[in-house]
Design an enzyme around this catalytic site. Structure first.
Site, short mmCIF file in Angstrom:
data_model
loop_
_atom_site.label_atom_id
_atom_site.label_comp_id
_atom_site.label_asym_id
_atom_site.label_seq_id
_atom_site.Cartn_x
_atom_site.Cartn_y
_atom_site.Cartn_z
N HIS A 144 3.72 24.91 11.78
CA HIS A 144 3.39 24.28 13.06
C HIS A 144 4.40 24.57 14.16
CE1 HIS A 144 3.32 20.52 15.71
NE2 HIS A 144 2.26 21.24 16.04
N GLU A 156 7.66 23.34 12.31
CA GLU A 156 7.57 22.48 11.12
C GLU A 156 6.80 23.21 10.03
OE1 GLU A 156 7.44 17.98 12.95
OE2 GLU A 156 5.68 19.26 13.25
#
Length: 288
Positions: A144, A156
């Site tokens: 992410h 992430e």
């Protein structure tokens, strides 16, 4: 597979996130393919990316020959087969709809090499909802980025219950090779770390706005001037898109069944009017 073995990255979806992640990869020296089913979306993405890099050239942050070399490493195509046939790492960045993502993951799985990692940029849809649409669940994870991906350093990486240690570690080290600062979540939770914290702030901001305590501008000023945030919550919603915010909240509500997870009435009203933020010229603010 290790991050050192990754040479080619495929981005599926040429929206703001997909196109900017593709450029992050090309700037980092990777061969990148940006795929979208709509040719007009690809042309728009190419124009916007070139404009962004030309601004860097004008500011002395990038040499003209570096700009051309970067674009030489970027291929645009409407063919999913062309995008993933020889890839090492796939990053999906399409609409936040589970059924559509599952269909795309199934198709990518059939076309991509067996050792390729298949990731999703979603922070709302955890990869366990997509992994069983493939024959390689151990090679599926969340990867992410944050908007704008060319600027925000954080990535992430999320290890689902199906994701192998090797896949999680490869994605983590790839993020570093892309010039990002990654964190690795050892287990799934919708929204991950940053967006779960941000979501609480946005909920409170919208509550204050809807109940007439302060205007959107005043609430944004409180966040930027008192809390030292780089951007206020309403300006951020406009930047990422009210439609995206709406879809994320609806996805969370469908998962939890909790009415508190539904989009706020203000968001629903603006989405119904087609006021999606910067992309349409109007959201909580008006843009020229």
């Amino acid at each position: 597979m290790s991050a050192e073995n990754i040479k080619k990255i495929s981005l599926i979806g040429s929206g703001i996130m997909g196109s900017q992640i593709a450029m992050v990869g090309a700037l980092a020296g990777f061969d990148v393919v940006l795929q979208d089913i709509e040719e007009k979306n690809l042309k728009k993405a190419e124009k916007e990316l070139r404009s962004r890099l030309e601004r860097r050239v004008s500011k002395g942050k990038l040499a003209q020959d570096e700009l051309e070399q970067t674009f030489s490493r970027l291929t645009l195509t409407s063919s999913l087969e062309e995008a993933v046939t020889n890839t090492d790492f796939v990053i999906e960045a399409i609409v936040e709809k589970v059924d559509i993502k599952r269909a795309v993951f199934k198709e990518i799985d059939a076309l991509a090499p067996g050792n390729a990692i298949l990731s999703t940029n979603s922070s709302t849809i955890v990869s366990s909802k997509l992994a069983d649409a493939t024959t390689r669940p151990e090679k599926v994870c969340n990867f992410h980025f944050f908007n704008p991906a060319l600027v925000i350093e954080m990535v992430e990486v999320v290890k689902g219950p199906h994701t192998s240690e090797e896949t999680a570690n490869t994605a983590f080290h790839l993020a570093k090779k892309l010039g990002k600062t990654p964190i690795l979540l050892k287990k799934e939770i919708s929204g991950f770390v940053a967006n779960r914290i941000l979501g609480k702030l946005m909920n409170e901001a919208i509550y204050l706005y809807e109940n007439g305590y302060a205007t959107a501008e005043e609430i944004d000023l409180a966040c930027t001037k008192a809390l030292n945030h780089p951007i206020g919550p309403f300006a951020l919603i406009d930047l990422t898109g009210l439609d995206i915010h709406y879809n994320v909240r609806m996805q969370r509500y469908e998962e939890s069944g909790n009415p508190e997870d539904k989009p706020a009435e203000t968001i629903i009203e603006k989405v119904n009017k087609g006021e999606f933020g910067r992309k349409t010229g109007k959201g909580f603010y008006v843009y020229s």
